[in-house]
Design a protein around this motif. Structure first.
Motif, PDB file in Angstrom:
ATOM      1  N   MET A 101      76.121  20.846  64.943  1.00  0.00           N
ATOM      2  CA  MET A 101      76.612  19.598  65.522  1.00  0.00           C
ATOM      3  C   MET A 101      77.980  19.200  64.953  1.00  0.00           C
ATOM      4  SD  MET A 101      74.276  18.992  67.679  1.00  0.00           S
ATOM      5  CE  MET A 101      74.822  17.414  68.236  1.00  0.00           C
ATOM      6  N   GLN A 102      78.214  19.494  63.678  1.00  0.00           N
ATOM      7  CA  GLN A 102      79.434  19.021  63.023  1.00  0.00           C
ATOM      8  C   GLN A 102      80.490  20.108  62.816  1.00  0.00           C
ATOM      9  OE1 GLN A 102      78.224  17.053  59.417  1.00  0.00           O
ATOM     10  NE2 GLN A 102      77.128  15.451  60.524  1.00  0.00           N
ATOM     11  N   GLU A 103      80.087  21.357  62.806  1.00  0.00           N
ATOM     12  CA  GLU A 103      81.008  22.452  62.497  1.00  0.00           C
ATOM     13  C   GLU A 103      80.852  23.593  63.501  1.00  0.00           C
ATOM     14  OE1 GLU A 103      80.121  23.592  58.454  1.00  0.00           O
ATOM     15  OE2 GLU A 103      79.775  21.508  57.891  1.00  0.00           O
ATOM     16  N   LEU A 104      80.774  23.258  64.764  1.00  0.00           N
ATOM     17  CA  LEU A 104      80.477  24.250  65.804  1.00  0.00           C
ATOM     18  C   LEU A 104      81.461  25.411  65.803  1.00  0.00           C
ATOM     19  CD1 LEU A 104      78.734  25.155  68.171  1.00  0.00           C
ATOM     20  CD2 LEU A 104      80.175  23.747  69.660  1.00  0.00           C
ATOM     21  N   ASP A 105      82.752  25.131  65.702  1.00  0.00           N
ATOM     22  CA  ASP A 105      83.743  26.218  65.728  1.00  0.00           C
ATOM     23  C   ASP A 105      83.535  27.191  64.566  1.00  0.00           C
ATOM     24  OD1 ASP A 105      84.938  25.321  68.062  1.00  0.00           O
ATOM     25  OD2 ASP A 105      86.465  24.150  66.995  1.00  0.00           O
ATOM     26  N   ALA A 106      83.220  26.676  63.388  1.00  0.00           N
ATOM     27  CA  ALA A 106      82.987  27.534  62.225  1.00  0.00           C
ATOM     28  C   ALA A 106      81.725  28.382  62.421  1.00  0.00           C
ATOM     29  CB  ALA A 106      82.874  26.697  60.956  1.00  0.00           C
ATOM     30  N   VAL A 107      80.678  27.781  62.968  1.00  0.00           N
ATOM     31  CA  VAL A 107      79.439  28.517  63.238  1.00  0.00           C
ATOM     32  C   VAL A 107      79.707  29.637  64.241  1.00  0.00           C
ATOM     33  CG1 VAL A 107      77.152  28.324  64.330  1.00  0.00           C
ATOM     34  CG2 VAL A 107      77.886  26.609  62.640  1.00  0.00           C
ATOM     35  N   VAL A 108      80.416  29.329  65.312  1.00  0.00           N
ATOM     36  CA  VAL A 108      80.729  30.338  66.330  1.00  0.00           C
ATOM     37  C   VAL A 108      81.584  31.449  65.727  1.00  0.00           C
ATOM     38  CG1 VAL A 108      81.951  30.734  68.512  1.00  0.00           C
ATOM     39  CG2 VAL A 108      80.418  28.769  68.274  1.00  0.00           C
ATOM     40  N   GLN A 109      82.492  31.129  64.838  1.00  0.00           N
ATOM     41  CA  GLN A 109      83.325  32.158  64.200  1.00  0.00           C
ATOM     42  C   GLN A 109      82.482  33.087  63.332  1.00  0.00           C
ATOM     43  OE1 GLN A 109      86.757  32.731  64.746  1.00  0.00           O
ATOM     44  NE2 GLN A 109      86.017  34.637  63.845  1.00  0.00           N
ATOM     45  N   ILE A 110      81.521  32.542  62.601  1.00  0.00           N
ATOM     46  CA  ILE A 110      80.627  33.369  61.777  1.00  0.00           C
ATOM     47  C   ILE A 110      79.831  34.312  62.674  1.00  0.00           C
ATOM     48  CG2 ILE A 110      78.568  33.300  60.307  1.00  0.00           C
ATOM     49  CD1 ILE A 110      79.757  30.626  59.162  1.00  0.00           C
ATOM     50  N   ILE A 111      79.349  33.783  63.786  1.00  0.00           N
ATOM     51  CA  ILE A 111      78.589  34.603  64.737  1.00  0.00           C
ATOM     52  C   ILE A 111      79.484  35.699  65.322  1.00  0.00           C
ATOM     53  CG2 ILE A 111      77.393  34.590  66.957  1.00  0.00           C
ATOM     54  CD1 ILE A 111      76.481  31.671  66.163  1.00  0.00           C
ATOM     55  N   ALA A 112      80.686  35.337  65.734  1.00  0.00           N
ATOM     56  CA  ALA A 112      81.618  36.313  66.311  1.00  0.00           C
ATOM     57  C   ALA A 112      81.949  37.407  65.305  1.00  0.00           C
ATOM     58  CB  ALA A 112      82.891  35.608  66.783  1.00  0.00           C
ATOM     59  N   ASP A 113      82.161  37.031  64.047  1.00  0.00           N
ATOM     60  CA  ASP A 113      82.452  38.024  63.007  1.00  0.00           C
ATOM     61  C   ASP A 113      81.272  38.983  62.843  1.00  0.00           C
ATOM     62  OD1 ASP A 113      84.910  36.820  62.612  1.00  0.00           O
ATOM     63  OD2 ASP A 113      84.297  35.765  60.777  1.00  0.00           O
ATOM     64  N   ALA A 114      80.053  38.454  62.856  1.00  0.00           N
ATOM     65  CA  ALA A 114      78.863  39.291  62.704  1.00  0.00           C
ATOM     66  C   ALA A 114      78.716  40.230  63.902  1.00  0.00           C
ATOM     67  CB  ALA A 114      77.622  38.417  62.551  1.00  0.00           C
ATOM     68  N   VAL A 115      78.953  39.720  65.098  1.00  0.00           N
ATOM     69  CA  VAL A 115      78.870  40.562  66.296  1.00  0.00           C
ATOM     70  C   VAL A 115      79.904  41.676  66.212  1.00  0.00           C
ATOM     71  CG1 VAL A 115      79.231  40.619  68.800  1.00  0.00           C
ATOM     72  CG2 VAL A 115      77.885  38.776  67.792  1.00  0.00           C
ATOM     73  N   ARG A 116      81.114  41.341  65.827  1.00  0.00           N
ATOM     74  CA  ARG A 116      82.179  42.334  65.728  1.00  0.00           C
ATOM     75  C   ARG A 116      81.780  43.451  64.758  1.00  0.00           C
ATOM     76  NH1 ARG A 116      85.691  39.015  64.542  1.00  0.00           N
ATOM     77  NH2 ARG A 116      86.484  38.658  66.635  1.00  0.00           N
ATOM     78  N   VAL A 117      81.317  43.097  63.600  1.00  0.00           N
ATOM     79  CA  VAL A 117      80.928  44.090  62.598  1.00  0.00           C
ATOM     80  C   VAL A 117      79.758  44.935  63.091  1.00  0.00           C
ATOM     81  CG1 VAL A 117      79.861  44.347  60.314  1.00  0.00           C
ATOM     82  CG2 VAL A 117      81.803  42.805  60.612  1.00  0.00           C
ATOM     83  N   ARG A 118      78.779  44.299  63.709  1.00  0.00           N
ATOM     84  CA  ARG A 118      77.596  45.030  64.167  1.00  0.00           C
ATOM     85  C   ARG A 118      77.907  45.945  65.349  1.00  0.00           C
ATOM     86  NH1 ARG A 118      72.943  44.532  60.990  1.00  0.00           N
ATOM     87  NH2 ARG A 118      71.667  44.643  62.847  1.00  0.00           N
ATOM     88  N   LEU A 119      78.851  45.562  66.203  1.00  0.00           N
ATOM     89  CA  LEU A 119      79.191  46.406  67.339  1.00  0.00           C
ATOM     90  C   LEU A 119      79.992  47.628  66.902  1.00  0.00           C
ATOM     91  CD1 LEU A 119      80.106  43.826  70.137  1.00  0.00           C
ATOM     92  CD2 LEU A 119      78.020  45.193  69.909  1.00  0.00           C
ATOM     93  N   ILE A 120      80.762  47.478  65.828  1.00  0.00           N
ATOM     94  CA  ILE A 120      81.576  48.582  65.314  1.00  0.00           C
ATOM     95  C   ILE A 120      80.709  49.594  64.575  1.00  0.00           C
ATOM     96  CG2 ILE A 120      83.368  49.199  63.657  1.00  0.00           C
ATOM     97  CD1 ILE A 120      84.725  46.523  64.391  1.00  0.00           C
ATOM     98  N   SER A 121      79.696  49.104  63.891  1.00  0.00           N
ATOM     99  CA  SER A 121      78.824  49.978  63.069  1.00  0.00           C
ATOM    100  C   SER A 121      78.040  50.946  63.891  1.00  0.00           C
ATOM    101  CB  SER A 121      77.857  49.128  62.250  1.00  0.00           C
ATOM    102  OG  SER A 121      78.568  48.265  61.400  1.00  0.00           O
TER     103      SER A 121
END
Length: 121
Positions: A101-121
């Motif tokens: 609710m308060q830090e949505l952009d930061a949460v989405v960035q953490i998710i995007a970073d995790a997706v990026r790493v997992r898709l590359i692996s």
């Protein structure tokens, strides 16, 4: 692998129809392949659990925790649940509703970073 529980399919549908405000807000940022063209599902049945969000392509589970998750018995359950999901090869990210609710952009960035790493692996 844990057995599939058919009754969870109906419960998952019910949970989708009664999402929390934090779940609705995050879903708006995850749906329609907005993160690296990766599809996400909400209230997805995996083994005998229903996870809040799931990205099969990245083998990623996202859980949003409301206040009920901080009760002592819920904390123990969540740790065991996470252990089982991780044993299935999934990465589990947990956020509390306040973060979404308060830090949505930061949460989405953490998710995007995790997706990026997992898709590359």
């Amino acid at each position: 692998m844990l057995p599939y529980r058919k009754e969870n399919k109906l419960l998952a549908r019910e949970l989708r129809n009664h999402a929390t405000e934090a779940e609705r807000l995050l879903w708006e940022r995850l749906r329609r392949k907005q993160i690296l063209n990766a599809p996400f599902y909400r209230q997805k049945t995996l083994a005998n659990f229903i996870v809040d969000f799931y990205c099969a392509a990245a083998q990623l589970v996202i859980e949003l925790d409301g206040s009920q998750h901080y009760a002592p018995n819920a904390l123990v359950y969540d740790v065991e649940r996470t252990r089982i999901l991780e044993a299935m090869g999934l990465l589990v990210l947990r956020f509390d509703n306040r973060q979404v609710m308060q830090e949505l952009d930061a949460v989405v960035q953490i998710i995007a970073d995790a997706v990026r790493v997992r898709l590359i692996s």
